[in-house]
Design a protein around this motif. Structure first.
Motif, PDB file in Angstrom:
ATOM      1  N   VAL A 139      44.431  52.780  44.098  1.00 55.82           N
ATOM      2  CA  VAL A 139      44.647  54.225  44.020  1.00 55.82           C
ATOM      3  C   VAL A 139      43.379  55.023  44.307  1.00 55.82           C
ATOM      4  O   VAL A 139      43.446  56.165  44.774  1.00 55.82           O
ATOM      5  CB  VAL A 139      45.234  54.641  42.654  1.00 55.82           C
ATOM      6  N   ALA A 140      42.202  54.443  44.060  1.00 58.15           N
ATOM      7  CA  ALA A 140      40.959  55.168  44.314  1.00 58.15           C
ATOM      8  C   ALA A 140      40.687  55.330  45.806  1.00 58.15           C
ATOM      9  O   ALA A 140      39.831  56.122  46.198  1.00 58.15           O
ATOM     10  CB  ALA A 140      39.778  54.469  43.638  1.00 58.15           C
ATOM     11  N   SER A 141      41.407  54.590  46.648  1.00 59.50           N
ATOM     12  CA  SER A 141      41.246  54.702  48.107  1.00 59.50           C
ATOM     13  C   SER A 141      42.232  55.668  48.735  1.00 59.50           C
ATOM     14  O   SER A 141      42.179  55.900  49.942  1.00 59.50           O
ATOM     15  CB  SER A 141      41.401  53.321  48.764  1.00 59.50           C
ATOM     16  N   TYR A 170      44.135  61.971  39.801  1.00 54.75           N
ATOM     17  CA  TYR A 170      43.063  62.189  40.777  1.00 54.75           C
ATOM     18  C   TYR A 170      41.786  62.663  40.098  1.00 54.75           C
ATOM     19  O   TYR A 170      40.685  62.205  40.419  1.00 54.75           O
ATOM     20  CB  TYR A 170      43.535  63.220  41.806  1.00 54.75           C
ATOM     21  N   ARG A 171      41.912  63.591  39.134  1.00 48.82           N
ATOM     22  CA  ARG A 171      40.725  64.075  38.425  1.00 48.82           C
ATOM     23  C   ARG A 171      40.067  62.957  37.619  1.00 48.82           C
ATOM     24  O   ARG A 171      38.841  62.867  37.552  1.00 48.82           O
ATOM     25  CB  ARG A 171      41.092  65.266  37.532  1.00 48.82           C
ATOM     26  N   TRP A 172      40.885  62.120  36.997  1.00 48.62           N
ATOM     27  CA  TRP A 172      40.303  60.992  36.276  1.00 48.62           C
ATOM     28  C   TRP A 172      39.537  60.063  37.217  1.00 48.62           C
ATOM     29  O   TRP A 172      38.448  59.595  36.905  1.00 48.62           O
ATOM     30  CB  TRP A 172      41.406  60.205  35.557  1.00 48.62           C
ATOM     31  N   LEU A 173      40.122  59.814  38.371  1.00 48.01           N
ATOM     32  CA  LEU A 173      39.483  58.909  39.320  1.00 48.01           C
ATOM     33  C   LEU A 173      38.211  59.502  39.914  1.00 48.01           C
ATOM     34  O   LEU A 173      37.183  58.820  40.012  1.00 48.01           O
ATOM     35  CB  LEU A 173      40.454  58.569  40.456  1.00 48.01           C
ATOM     36  N   HIS A 174      38.249  60.775  40.321  1.00 51.58           N
ATOM     37  CA  HIS A 174      37.207  61.303  41.190  1.00 51.58           C
ATOM     38  C   HIS A 174      36.373  62.452  40.625  1.00 51.58           C
ATOM     39  O   HIS A 174      35.378  62.827  41.238  1.00 51.58           O
ATOM     40  CB  HIS A 174      37.827  61.705  42.533  1.00 51.58           C
ATOM     41  N   GLN A 175      36.756  62.994  39.471  1.00 47.99           N
ATOM     42  CA  GLN A 175      35.836  63.882  38.762  1.00 47.99           C
ATOM     43  C   GLN A 175      35.091  63.120  37.694  1.00 47.99           C
ATOM     44  O   GLN A 175      33.881  63.245  37.541  1.00 47.99           O
ATOM     45  CB  GLN A 175      36.587  65.064  38.129  1.00 47.99           C
ATOM     46  N   ARG A 176      35.840  62.298  36.954  1.00 50.06           N
ATOM     47  CA  ARG A 176      35.236  61.560  35.845  1.00 50.06           C
ATOM     48  C   ARG A 176      34.817  60.148  36.229  1.00 50.06           C
ATOM     49  O   ARG A 176      34.109  59.489  35.482  1.00 50.06           O
ATOM     50  CB  ARG A 176      36.210  61.511  34.663  1.00 50.06           C
ATOM     51  N   ALA A 198      36.643  57.397  36.455  1.00 49.47           N
ATOM     52  CA  ALA A 198      37.232  56.383  35.580  1.00 49.47           C
ATOM     53  C   ALA A 198      37.365  55.047  36.303  1.00 49.47           C
ATOM     54  O   ALA A 198      37.683  55.003  37.498  1.00 49.47           O
ATOM     55  CB  ALA A 198      38.596  56.843  35.091  1.00 49.47           C
ATOM     56  N   THR A 199      37.132  53.970  35.570  1.00 46.45           N
ATOM     57  CA  THR A 199      37.225  52.633  36.156  1.00 46.45           C
ATOM     58  C   THR A 199      38.398  51.832  35.602  1.00 46.45           C
ATOM     59  O   THR A 199      38.604  50.684  35.976  1.00 46.45           O
ATOM     60  CB  THR A 199      35.919  51.852  35.913  1.00 46.45           C
ATOM     61  N   SER A 200      39.173  52.428  34.691  1.00 48.34           N
ATOM     62  CA  SER A 200      40.375  51.766  34.167  1.00 48.34           C
ATOM     63  C   SER A 200      41.407  52.819  33.799  1.00 48.34           C
ATOM     64  O   SER A 200      41.065  53.969  33.491  1.00 48.34           O
ATOM     65  CB  SER A 200      40.040  50.908  32.942  1.00 48.34           C
ATOM     66  N   VAL A 211      29.196  56.498  44.648  1.00 46.66           N
ATOM     67  CA  VAL A 211      28.823  57.823  44.148  1.00 46.66           C
ATOM     68  C   VAL A 211      29.143  57.930  42.665  1.00 46.66           C
ATOM     69  O   VAL A 211      28.309  58.387  41.863  1.00 46.66           O
ATOM     70  CB  VAL A 211      29.549  58.916  44.956  1.00 46.66           C
ATOM     71  N   HIS A 212      30.344  57.504  42.270  1.00 48.82           N
ATOM     72  CA  HIS A 212      30.713  57.566  40.855  1.00 48.82           C
ATOM     73  C   HIS A 212      29.777  56.705  40.002  1.00 48.82           C
ATOM     74  O   HIS A 212      29.359  57.118  38.919  1.00 48.82           O
ATOM     75  CB  HIS A 212      32.151  57.086  40.667  1.00 48.82           C
ATOM     76  N   ALA A 213      29.474  55.511  40.487  1.00 48.40           N
ATOM     77  CA  ALA A 213      28.631  54.600  39.711  1.00 48.40           C
ATOM     78  C   ALA A 213      27.236  55.170  39.505  1.00 48.40           C
ATOM     79  O   ALA A 213      26.677  55.119  38.398  1.00 48.40           O
ATOM     80  CB  ALA A 213      28.552  53.238  40.405  1.00 48.40           C
ATOM     81  N   VAL A 214      26.659  55.738  40.552  1.00 51.26           N
ATOM     82  CA  VAL A 214      25.303  56.278  40.428  1.00 51.26           C
ATOM     83  C   VAL A 214      25.316  57.581  39.631  1.00 51.26           C
ATOM     84  O   VAL A 214      24.374  57.863  38.873  1.00 51.26           O
ATOM     85  CB  VAL A 214      24.643  56.443  41.799  1.00 51.26           C
ATOM     86  N   ASN A 215      26.369  58.368  39.734  1.00 55.75           N
ATOM     87  CA  ASN A 215      26.493  59.528  38.847  1.00 55.75           C
ATOM     88  C   ASN A 215      26.427  59.095  37.382  1.00 55.75           C
ATOM     89  O   ASN A 215      25.742  59.727  36.566  1.00 55.75           O
ATOM     90  CB  ASN A 215      27.807  60.265  39.105  1.00 55.75           C
ATOM     91  N   ARG A 216      27.147  58.014  37.040  1.00 51.14           N
ATOM     92  CA  ARG A 216      27.108  57.506  35.654  1.00 51.14           C
ATOM     93  C   ARG A 216      25.705  57.072  35.276  1.00 51.14           C
ATOM     94  O   ARG A 216      25.221  57.358  34.164  1.00 51.14           O
ATOM     95  CB  ARG A 216      28.084  56.337  35.485  1.00 51.14           C
ATOM     96  N   GLU A 217      25.041  56.363  36.186  1.00 54.70           N
ATOM     97  CA  GLU A 217      23.686  55.890  35.910  1.00 54.70           C
ATOM     98  C   GLU A 217      22.725  57.055  35.673  1.00 54.70           C
ATOM     99  O   GLU A 217      21.918  57.042  34.746  1.00 54.70           O
ATOM    100  CB  GLU A 217      23.188  55.034  37.085  1.00 54.70           C
TER     101      GLU A 217
END
Length: 360
Positions: free
Chosen positions: A10-12, A37-43, A45-47, A144-150
């Motif tokens: 779904v993230a793709s 979509y907001r969970w996937l691409h604003q926040r 989320a990985t699960s 992008v999401h991963a580095v935002n978290r970092e």
């Protein structure tokens, strides 16, 4: 016994395709797509379990038919200049690298689009890997999401999106993976997603001429051209793509490229000592770009073992820049970031010994 149905990544999915999936496959109402979509691409989320405003029943349905494909941080290396290189492991055991470059006025991420690269530029370590496979839109965006978290954690920030700028100059040739790149860009620019401005995204290409036109027609982000030579003879020796589309064909495509008012095309020129850094090269380069709205980034070469090139000295680089400036060509000597961790331009190649090659 039939094989289990393939789960949908779904993230793709674009915002529109995600809505179709939820309505057609899960029988859900359209507003659920916006929530997911907001969970996937604003926040980022990985699960599905993180998505607390979705009903438990919907989350269970998602687990049956969908997945969020993982991208796992495998290695982190920190440079003396503040740059951080992240190596991520894909689900099929491949490795990609992304480079975070903080500055006073911006936080930039260099993003990869492929595992390896098919372009085989002779001064680039990534080119020695060959192309393993394209990254999916989800894997591109997941960096992008991963580095935002970092960054949020490391710098104690509350904003969901501390990154301000994206440059698609990591592993791979972005326009060689155009459809997945285009979907990823749409996600990254979406208001319900990370909402990056088109002014803050740059995509670099070695010069896939037919794709440059499509890129200009179908996206609105900035274009950078990896030129690196002032003659076809030079460029063909170091960049095999030039044997198919030479400098004239490449620059013709640049002249036709639709530029927003006030924009210029960035030309990247890696300075290789004794090869493409003479006064004659500088004069030829400024003539090549004479009628193109252009900015030139001069990049002192980051030396790589076994590739046979050396970097141009600071004085020679400044003399080269000055010749361009005399003709009113905007030229800048780019400060290399992350050289000590093999995180600079042309150095991304998963060289750490722990990055075992995955089976094809």
């Amino acid at each position: 016994m039939p094989a289990p149905a393939k789960l949908v990544d779904v993230a793709s999915l674009s915002r529109e395709k995600l809505a179709l999936f939820l309505s057609e496959q899960l029988g859900e109402r359209p507003f659920r797509a916006a929530q997911l979509y907001r969970w996937l691409h604003q926040r980022g989320a990985t699960s599905f379990d993180e998505m607390t405003d979705l009903s438990k029943a919907l989350r269970e349905k998602l687990k049956v038919k969908a997945e969020i494909v993982p991208l796992v941080k495998d290695l982190e290396q920190r440079s003396v200049d503040g740059t951080i290189k992240y190596r991520f492991k894909t689900r099929d055991g491949r490795f990609i690298e992304s480079v975070y470059m903080p500055a006073e006025d911006r936080k930039t991420l260099c993003v990869s689009t492929q595992v390896g690269c098919a372009m085989a530029c002779s001064f680039c370590m990534t080119g020695t890997l060959g192309l393993k496979r394209n990254l999916t839109p989800g894997e591109i965006v997941a960096q992008v999401h991963a580095v935002n978290r970092e960054v949020r954690r490391n710098e104690n920030l509350e904003t969901l999106r501390p990154l301000t700028n994206l440059v698609f100059m990591g592993m791979g040739e972005p326009l060689h993976n155009f459809e997945n790149l285009k979907t990823a860009l749409a996600i990254l620019q979406s208001e319900e997603g990370p909402n990056f401005s088109h002014r803050h995204i740059t995509v670099s290409t070695v010069g896939l001429v037919p794709m440059i036109e499509r890129f200009g027609q179908e996206t609105d982000v900035k274009l950078a051209i990896s030129l690196n030579a002032s003659t076809d003879e030079q460029r063909s020796k170091t960049m095999p793509v030039n044997r198919k589309w030479n400098i004239q064909a490449l620059l013709d495509a640049c002249r036709k490229f639709p530029l927003r008012q006030g924009r210029r095309i960035t030309f990247e020129y890696v300075l290789l000592k004794g090869f493409n850094d003479t006064d004659e090269d500088a004069h030829r380069l400024r003539e090549l770009l004479r009628d193109i709205p252009a900015k030139v980034n001069l990049i002192p070469y980051n030396e790589n073992p076994g590739l046979g090139f050396q970097t141009t000295g600071e004085q020679r680089a400044e003399e080269f820049r000055a010749i361009l400036a005399e003709a009113h060509v905007a030229a800048y000597i780019r400060k290399n970031r992350g050289r000590d961790i093999a995180g600079a331009c042309g150095q991304l190649a998963n060289r750490d010994e722990t990055a075992a090659e995955a089976p094809v």
